[in-house]
Design an enzyme around this catalytic site. Structure first.
Site, PDB file in Angstrom:
ATOM      1  N   ASP A  58      51.291  27.794  41.404  1.00 43.88           N
ATOM      2  CA  ASP A  58      51.396  29.232  41.463  1.00 43.88           C
ATOM      3  C   ASP A  58      51.606  29.689  42.855  1.00 43.88           C
ATOM      4  O   ASP A  58      51.320  29.121  43.737  1.00 43.88           O
ATOM      5  CB  ASP A  58      50.067  29.993  40.676  1.00 43.88           C
TER       6      ASP A  58
ATOM      7  N   ASP B  58      45.469  30.824  40.270  1.00 47.60           N
ATOM      8  CA  ASP B  58      44.359  31.535  40.451  1.00 47.60           C
ATOM      9  C   ASP B  58      44.473  32.964  39.465  1.00 47.60           C
ATOM     10  O   ASP B  58      43.244  33.530  39.540  1.00 47.60           O
ATOM     11  CB  ASP B  58      44.321  31.979  41.903  1.00 47.60           C
TER      12      ASP B  58
ATOM     13  N   ASP C  58      47.793  32.771  34.953  1.00 51.50           N
ATOM     14  CA  ASP C  58      48.052  31.468  34.970  1.00 51.50           C
ATOM     15  C   ASP C  58      46.932  30.900  33.955  1.00 51.50           C
ATOM     16  O   ASP C  58      47.380  29.573  33.880  1.00 51.50           O
ATOM     17  CB  ASP C  58      47.621  30.812  36.426  1.00 51.50           C
TER      18      ASP C  58
END
Lengths: 52, 707
Positions: B428, B600, B604
């Site tokens: 990410d 995080d 996600d």
């Protein structure tokens, strides 16, 4: 030989005492929060608790 | 313990959300203890449960929760799911069994060692000693073995084989034969082996259970996150705080400044400013206008607003995310672990050998069936999967301990095994590769102006304003600051905010603040969401480990491309929805990859749960933390390549251990089948194979430079 008659029961009794202590601690919840127990020793003293 | 208070005082449990540390726990307890009517406030660090007991009306509980809120802690009701996860009856039963088995094995040893050592012992004394050992061992084997017997019985009824079957059969057969030998006045009994085996296996079981309990609690907390309350505006103008489940589509809710929006809703007021970083991965709060759909899980960064609920909690987007997580969990539990695969081959083989030994001595060797039972049981004990049962857990416990000291927490027991087989990394961007918060870029701004602007910025919660204040933390709050949510700040003579707010005709990409004050021209502060300092090094280390990498972000494609270019990564995708991320992970799995997902945000979470193995950096959202297998507790990404190296090494050692204990068995089994194994030899073989396996496992925790 005579010593064994005395020593083995004593050894077993002491062992059982330890086991009883462990079972009591388990039942009283002393193993419920091991992370907390490890940390609490570092806390400052809390102010004295007022009587309920 | 609490009975004495059962009349007057009230007791309530709540679940504490957010980061719990030593210091915060002590802070919470002391703040609550300072309230005059509190009788007790105690936090359990393991279960995150706060137990409150107070005198007076039940409604006082809400005020006590407000005290917590002032300290920056949110609480959730102590739900039945939390209770189930925290009420660790199984763990206590295992611990009790371990206590009993440890007591039994030590005291049986007391007698057995005397028999082993006393070669000149008379027959009568030896029989007395064996009788004593039986007296201790029988209740111990029956009580301490219960967890194994139960699990074996359950497996048997379901028509499956498990390790517990082998353990139960070995222990019970050994005990039964020893009882018969004692009654016959035979030379050897095996009570010591049976009780020690139970104690060793139970110790492994207790350690393992701790890991699984943590994982269970994480999922219970995820459920608790959805439970909460919101403020409903009634048609008659009154307002009411209700649990989230009570809200129906069409009802109006009031969202206070700084409050999280837990329900999907449509904005009724003219404007609102929401921080959606955890849902979409965007780095800046997003303005919404009347009629826009607001995502559940966002935080109100602007003024209070009114919105209309568009879906009930159970049908909303947060619940959908939780369902996705659940599905992913289920599909992942089908991955069999190394120990399972070993057990599936080993148990039938071991039992077949024991049965063949018995039949061989009885039918071919011409022994009585009692005498034929002795070598058969000896074979069962020798093949009892002691080394095998310890081989893998010992490595995992040692490696998990080493990782913990490096700031890597394994949330699921099999995470290590899956991490070792990862071959592709999906990253990410916001909050993972970058710090997830803007920082001020150096520029030609005079110190005095920066100080003035920071004084204004101190009044706001906007990320850019906070970044500005962080750059000059000792600036004092300016007088008479007014905030215009989503636009800027105003104090007498000074303005800080967007170019539009200041009436300037300037290009504005959103990552800049403009400042005007009397005496100098408008000043521009530019910000960037800076890369984590160790990101380039971590990426290089991952590539050196032979993993391919890609970035999958919800942020705008140009921002993602910039980060990818800085890090030299070829594969990146921007503007991906949470569903898109999960789909990408699914596609990777379908093509035979074993992706490691690092993220995080709440956006996600589904991808984290779907991945072969997943990790989230320090400061991740609660949803991501409960979905990920591995939580980083240290800042930065550097622990990830280190963890992969440790995991691969641990996996290699686990394989070695299984091979070692199988080799041991291959040597000892012929002796047992031939009837040459005495209890002393069996105990020596068992203890030494366990010891070798444990010593080998200790290598998994050693730092690289000592290898």
């Amino acid at each position: 030989m005579d010593a064994l008659i005395l020593l083995i029961p004593i050894a077993l009794f002491l062992g059982l005492l330890g086991l009883a202590g462990f079972l009591w601690a388990l039942r009283a919840g002393q193993y419920d929060d091991l992370d907390g127990a490890a940390a609490r020793i570092l806390f400052d003293d809390t102010p004295p608790r007022k009587a309920p | 313990m609490f009975k004495k208070f059962s009349h007057g005082p009230i007791e309530r449990n709540v679940l504490l959300l957010g980061v719990l540390t030593l210091i915060t726990v002590s802070l919470i307890e002391q703040a609550l203890a300072a309230e005059p009517d509190i009788l007790a406030a105690r936090v359990s660090l393991t279960t995150r449960r706060l137990t409150l007991r107070w005198r007076g009306p039940a409604a006082r509980g809400n005020e006590l929760v407000a005290v917590l809120a002032r300290l920056g802690f949110r609480v959730a009701p102590w739900s039945p799911a939390c209770l189930r996860a925290a009420d660790d009856a199984e763990g206590r039963a295992l611990l009790r069994a371990l206590g009993i088995a440890a007591f039994g094995s030590m005291n049986v040893m007391l007698v057995s060692v005397a028999v082993w050592a006393g070669g000149d012992m008379g027959d009568a004394t030896r029989t007395l000693m064996h009788g004593l050992a039986m007296l201790i061992a029988l209740p111990v084997v029956l009580a301490a073995g219960l967890p194994f017997y139960r699990s074996a019985w359950a497996a048997l009824r379901a028509g499956r084989l498990n390790m517990d079957m082998a353990v139960s059969l070995g222990v019970l057969a050994t005990t039964a034969m020893s009882v018969s030998e004692t009654l016959r006045g035979g030379a050897f009994t095996w009570f010591d082996g049976a009780t020690t085996l139970l104690a060793l296996l139970l110790a492994g079981r207790v350690l393992n259970h701790g890991g699984r309990r943590r994982a269970r609690q994480a999922s219970a907390q995820l459920l608790a996150l959805q439970q909460g309350s919101a403020t409903r505006l009634n048609p008659d103008g009154s307002s009411q705080t209700l649990p989230l489940e009570a809200f129906l589509p069409g009802q109006r809710i009031l969202v206070a400044a700084g409050e999280a929006l837990h329900l999907d809703a449509v904005l009724e007021d003219a404007t609102a400013l929401l921080d959606t970083a955890t849902i979409t991965g965007e780095s800046l709060p997003r303005p919404y206008t009347q009629g826009d759909t607001l995502p559940a899980g966002a935080t109100n960064m602007g003024a209070p607003f009114v919105a209309q609920v568009s879906a009930t909690l159970a049908e909303g987007s947060l619940a959908a995310m939780a369902r996705l997580l659940e599905q992913a969990e289920q599909s992942r539990s089908r991955i069999t672990t190394l120990a399972d695969r070993a057990a599936a081959i080993y148990i039938p083989a071991a039992h077949a050998i024991a049965v063949a030994t018995f039949l061989g001595w009885w039918l071919l060797g011409g022994e009585t069936w009692q005498a034929a039972l002795v070598p058969a049981v000896a074979a069962l004990i020798i093949t009892c999967p002691c080394g095998l049962a310890i081989a893998v857990p010992a490595v995992q416990v040692v490696a998990a301990g080493a990782l913990f000291r490096q700031g890597v927490l394994l949330a699921r027991p099999d995470a290590l095994e899956r991490l070792a087989s990862a071959d592709h990394v999906v990253l990410d961007k916001t909050g993972t590769l970058t710090q997830g918060r803007p920082t001020l870029l150096p520029g030609p701004h005079p110190e005095a102006a920066l100080r003035q602007a920071a004084g204004l910025a101190a009044a706001s919660r906007h990320p850019l304003a906070r970044a500005l204040h962080r750059a000059c933390p000792d600036a004092t709050l300016a007088d008479g600051v007014r905030e215009f949510p989503g636009q800027g700040l105003q104090a007498p003579g000074m303005r800080l905010g967007s170019a539009q707010f200041l009436g300037l005709d300037q290009q504005d990409d959103g990552m800049a603040l403009w400042f005007t004050a009397p005496g100098h021209p408008p000043l521009c502060f530019r910000f960037t969401d800076a890369l984590r300092a160790d990101a380039p090094a971590a990426i290089a280390a991952l590539q050196a480990q032979g993993l391919s990498l890609e970035i999958l972000s919800g942020d705008a494609p140009p921002a993602v491309a910039a980060v990818a270019a800085t890090l030299g990564l070829e594969h990146f995708t921007g503007g991906v929805t949470p569903q898109g991320k999960a789909a990408r992970l699914q596609a990777l799995a379908a093509t035979g990859h074993h992706p490691l997902m690092i993220g995080d945000g709440s956006n996600d979470a589904a991808a984290l749960a779907m991945a072969h193995v997943s990790a989230c950096p320090a400061g991740s959202t609660e949803l991501a933390q409960s979905a990920a297998d591995i939580l980083l507790t240290a800042e930065g990404l550097a622990p990830i390549p280190a963890a992969i190296a440790t995991a691969r090494r641990a996996q290699r050692i686990a394989r070695q251990n299984i091979a070692l204990s199988l080799a041991y068995n291959a040597l000892a089994v012929p002796l047992a089948v031939a009837g040459l194994v005495t209890p002393l030899l069996a105990a020596a073989v068992m203890a030494s194979s366990s010891l070798i396996v444990i010593l080998n496992a200790l290598r998994a925790g050693r730092p690289a430079w000592t290898r």
